[in-house]
Design a protein around this motif. Structure first.
Motif, PDB file in Angstrom:
ATOM      1  N   THR A  48       0.947  -1.107   0.066  1.00  0.00           N
ATOM      2  CA  THR A  48       0.126  -0.024  -0.142  1.00  0.00           C
ATOM      3  C   THR A  48       0.773   1.351   0.145  1.00  0.00           C
ATOM      4  N   LEU A  49       1.829   1.309   0.829  1.00  0.00           N
ATOM      5  CA  LEU A  49       2.859   2.577   1.072  1.00  0.00           C
ATOM      6  C   LEU A  49       3.998   2.600   0.292  1.00  0.00           C
ATOM      7  N   GLY A  50       4.401   1.608  -0.312  1.00  0.00           N
ATOM      8  CA  GLY A  50       5.773   1.301  -0.991  1.00  0.00           C
ATOM      9  C   GLY A  50       6.615   0.965   0.205  1.00  0.00           C
ATOM     10  N   LYS A  51       7.777   0.242  -0.292  1.00  0.00           N
ATOM     11  CA  LYS A  51       8.807  -0.194   0.495  1.00  0.00           C
ATOM     12  C   LYS A  51       9.471   0.773   1.576  1.00  0.00           C
ATOM     13  N   GLU A  52       9.822   1.785   0.907  1.00  0.00           N
ATOM     14  CA  GLU A  52      10.674   3.006   1.758  1.00  0.00           C
ATOM     15  C   GLU A  52       9.692   3.644   2.623  1.00  0.00           C
ATOM     16  N   ARG A  53       8.624   4.042   2.104  1.00  0.00           N
ATOM     17  CA  ARG A  53       7.505   4.748   2.897  1.00  0.00           C
ATOM     18  C   ARG A  53       6.905   3.883   3.935  1.00  0.00           C
ATOM     19  N   ALA A  54       7.048   2.571   3.928  1.00  0.00           N
ATOM     20  CA  ALA A  54       6.287   1.748   4.861  1.00  0.00           C
ATOM     21  C   ALA A  54       7.030   1.482   6.133  1.00  0.00           C
ATOM     22  N   LYS A  55       8.372   1.640   6.077  1.00  0.00           N
ATOM     23  CA  LYS A  55       9.122   1.336   7.395  1.00  0.00           C
ATOM     24  C   LYS A  55       8.827   1.834   8.571  1.00  0.00           C
ATOM     25  N   PRO A  56       8.591   3.184   8.727  1.00  0.00           N
ATOM     26  CA  PRO A  56       8.249   3.817   9.756  1.00  0.00           C
ATOM     27  C   PRO A  56       6.862   3.325  10.509  1.00  0.00           C
ATOM     28  N   PHE A  57       5.905   2.568   9.658  1.00  0.00           N
ATOM     29  CA  PHE A  57       4.665   2.271  10.165  1.00  0.00           C
ATOM     30  C   PHE A  57       4.354   0.906  10.328  1.00  0.00           C
ATOM     31  N   THR A 101      -2.899   9.396  13.647  1.00  0.00           N
ATOM     32  CA  THR A 101      -1.785   9.243  12.805  1.00  0.00           C
ATOM     33  C   THR A 101      -1.768   9.742  11.410  1.00  0.00           C
ATOM     34  N   TYR A 102      -2.736   9.307  10.610  1.00  0.00           N
ATOM     35  CA  TYR A 102      -2.760  10.038   9.363  1.00  0.00           C
ATOM     36  C   TYR A 102      -3.020  11.587   9.283  1.00  0.00           C
ATOM     37  N   LEU A 103      -3.505  12.082  10.249  1.00  0.00           N
ATOM     38  CA  LEU A 103      -3.703  13.556  10.282  1.00  0.00           C
ATOM     39  C   LEU A 103      -2.293  14.163  10.613  1.00  0.00           C
ATOM     40  N   VAL A 104      -1.565  13.524  11.613  1.00  0.00           N
ATOM     41  CA  VAL A 104      -0.045  14.136  12.256  1.00  0.00           C
ATOM     42  C   VAL A 104       0.776  13.917  11.023  1.00  0.00           C
ATOM     43  N   VAL A 105       0.700  12.856  10.287  1.00  0.00           N
ATOM     44  CA  VAL A 105       1.686  12.291   9.225  1.00  0.00           C
ATOM     45  C   VAL A 105       1.394  13.337   8.005  1.00  0.00           C
ATOM     46  N   GLY A 106       0.191  13.676   7.777  1.00  0.00           N
ATOM     47  CA  GLY A 106       0.042  14.591   6.630  1.00  0.00           C
ATOM     48  C   GLY A 106       0.476  15.893   6.630  1.00  0.00           C
ATOM     49  N   VAL A 107      -0.039  16.321   7.836  1.00  0.00           N
ATOM     50  CA  VAL A 107       0.592  17.726   8.443  1.00  0.00           C
ATOM     51  C   VAL A 107       2.079  17.950   8.482  1.00  0.00           C
ATOM     52  N   ARG A 108       2.731  17.117   9.065  1.00  0.00           N
ATOM     53  CA  ARG A 108       4.186  17.213   9.078  1.00  0.00           C
ATOM     54  C   ARG A 108       5.000  16.977   7.716  1.00  0.00           C
ATOM     55  N   LEU A 213      -5.647  -2.780   6.085  1.00  0.00           N
ATOM     56  CA  LEU A 213      -5.535  -2.557   4.829  1.00  0.00           C
ATOM     57  C   LEU A 213      -6.231  -1.204   4.635  1.00  0.00           C
ATOM     58  N   LEU A 214      -7.445  -1.060   5.298  1.00  0.00           N
ATOM     59  CA  LEU A 214      -8.043   0.324   5.105  1.00  0.00           C
ATOM     60  C   LEU A 214      -7.363   1.431   5.759  1.00  0.00           C
ATOM     61  N   SER A 215      -6.565   1.047   6.906  1.00  0.00           N
ATOM     62  CA  SER A 215      -5.880   1.973   7.825  1.00  0.00           C
ATOM     63  C   SER A 215      -4.511   2.299   7.044  1.00  0.00           C
ATOM     64  N   ALA A 216      -3.918   1.419   6.347  1.00  0.00           N
ATOM     65  CA  ALA A 216      -2.992   1.846   5.495  1.00  0.00           C
ATOM     66  C   ALA A 216      -2.953   2.535   4.297  1.00  0.00           C
ATOM     67  N   VAL A 217      -4.342   2.410   3.839  1.00  0.00           N
ATOM     68  CA  VAL A 217      -5.006   3.084   2.547  1.00  0.00           C
ATOM     69  C   VAL A 217      -5.144   4.518   2.962  1.00  0.00           C
ATOM     70  N   TYR A 218      -5.692   4.915   4.203  1.00  0.00           N
ATOM     71  CA  TYR A 218      -5.840   6.247   4.374  1.00  0.00           C
ATOM     72  C   TYR A 218      -4.741   6.766   4.932  1.00  0.00           C
ATOM     73  N   LEU A 219      -3.528   6.212   5.267  1.00  0.00           N
ATOM     74  CA  LEU A 219      -2.406   6.732   5.728  1.00  0.00           C
ATOM     75  C   LEU A 219      -1.601   6.947   4.414  1.00  0.00           C
ATOM     76  N   ASN A 220      -1.865   6.107   3.519  1.00  0.00           N
ATOM     77  CA  ASN A 220      -1.271   6.675   2.037  1.00  0.00           C
ATOM     78  C   ASN A 220      -1.927   7.969   1.508  1.00  0.00           C
ATOM     79  N   PHE A 221      -3.280   8.056   1.839  1.00  0.00           N
ATOM     80  CA  PHE A 221      -3.803   9.365   1.510  1.00  0.00           C
ATOM     81  C   PHE A 221      -2.904  10.443   1.817  1.00  0.00           C
ATOM     82  N   SER A 222      -2.529  10.532   3.061  1.00  0.00           N
ATOM     83  CA  SER A 222      -1.870  11.603   3.686  1.00  0.00           C
ATOM     84  C   SER A 222      -0.336  11.745   3.306  1.00  0.00           C
ATOM     85  N   LEU A 223       0.269  10.841   2.772  1.00  0.00           N
ATOM     86  CA  LEU A 223       1.488  10.837   2.317  1.00  0.00           C
ATOM     87  C   LEU A 223       1.631  11.180   0.791  1.00  0.00           C
ATOM     88  N   GLU A 224       0.592  10.812   0.065  1.00  0.00           N
ATOM     89  CA  GLU A 224       0.436  11.322  -1.362  1.00  0.00           C
ATOM     90  C   GLU A 224       0.857  12.807  -1.821  1.00  0.00           C
TER      91      GLU A 224
END
Length: 227
Positions: A48-57, A101-108, A213-224
């Motif tokens: 969902t997030l990609g190999k590199e972006r996935a590591k912290p999560f 998490t997805y709000l904090v990650v998106g803002v950061r 899976l849905l949690s990872a998808v929502y987090l991915n929305f914040s990282l895109e």
């Protein structure tokens, strides 16, 4: 709450037994655990997030997956017989964890203004539609995503619990309190109860997978960069 405490103790014991004598060539228990860890890391988080972006999560989603799985399976354990996720408290806490998490990650990652603008103002929407679109997008971001995560899980596990209760209580009633002619029907409901138990095992794993899976998808929305 007692079921949740028992399940958490069992999960901690299982993890401790699996890793206390970890080896390069794993034994059965360690191998089973590593297979589960790899499934979450590779098939859910990295896909969902990609190999590199996935590591912290990876750690966060591993905790979510295994917690939900163990809590779900409590519904078929004798003398427990109720999933720890069949009441709204725990699903809501996990959903709020994902939400924050997805709000904090998106803002950061993007900055507060850029992030919320991207989330609340879809590209290409005419200005005159913004008074309608922005409240809808805000409702989705702040309410619908976390609420549906929690409600989907609790509804499925509660439904499974009710199904098991109906089949086995029906069996008990038909076998011991009904006319002799109804005993064959009781045997049928008894078999149905075991079929429902097997189905509940499948649902327990499926709901842990879907929530994670849905949690990872929502987090991915914040990282895109764009949404």
């Amino acid at each position: 709450m007692l079921v949740r405490l028992v399940v958490m103790a069992a999960m901690i014991l299982f993890l401790w037994l699996a890793v206390r004598k970890a080896k390069v060539v794993p034994g059965r228990l360690q191998g089973f655990l590593e297979m589960g860890l790899d499934f979450v890391r590779v098939q859910i988080v990295e896909q969902t997030l990609g190999k590199e972006r996935a590591k912290p999560f990876v750690g966060m989603f591993t905790v979510i997956f295994f917690t939900i799985l163990f809590m779900n399976l409590a519904g078929i354990i004798p003398f427990l017989n109720v999933a720890g996720t069949s009441r709204i408290g725990m699903p809501l806490v996990l959903a709020l964890w994902v939400f924050v998490t997805y709000l904090v990650v998106g803002v950061r990652r993007h900055g507060g203004g850029t992030y919320f603008k991207a989330q609340l103002v879809p590209a290409g929407v005419p200005g005159w539609m913004l008074p309608i679109i922005v409240p809808i997008e805000a409702l989705q971001l702040f309410v619908i995503r976390p609420l549906t995560l929690a409600l989907r899980l609790v509804a499925n596990m509660m439904a499974g619990h009710i199904l098991l209760v109906l089949t086995f209580v029906g069996t008990h009633t038909l076998l011991f309190y009904s006319e002799a002619a109804m005993v064959p029907v009781g045997a049928l409901t008894f078999v149905s109860g075991f079929a429902a138990t097997l189905f509940e095992i499948f649902v327990a794993g499926l709901q842990a997978f879907v929530f994670t899976l849905l949690s990872a998808v929502y987090l991915n929305f914040s990282l895109e960069e764009s949404h």
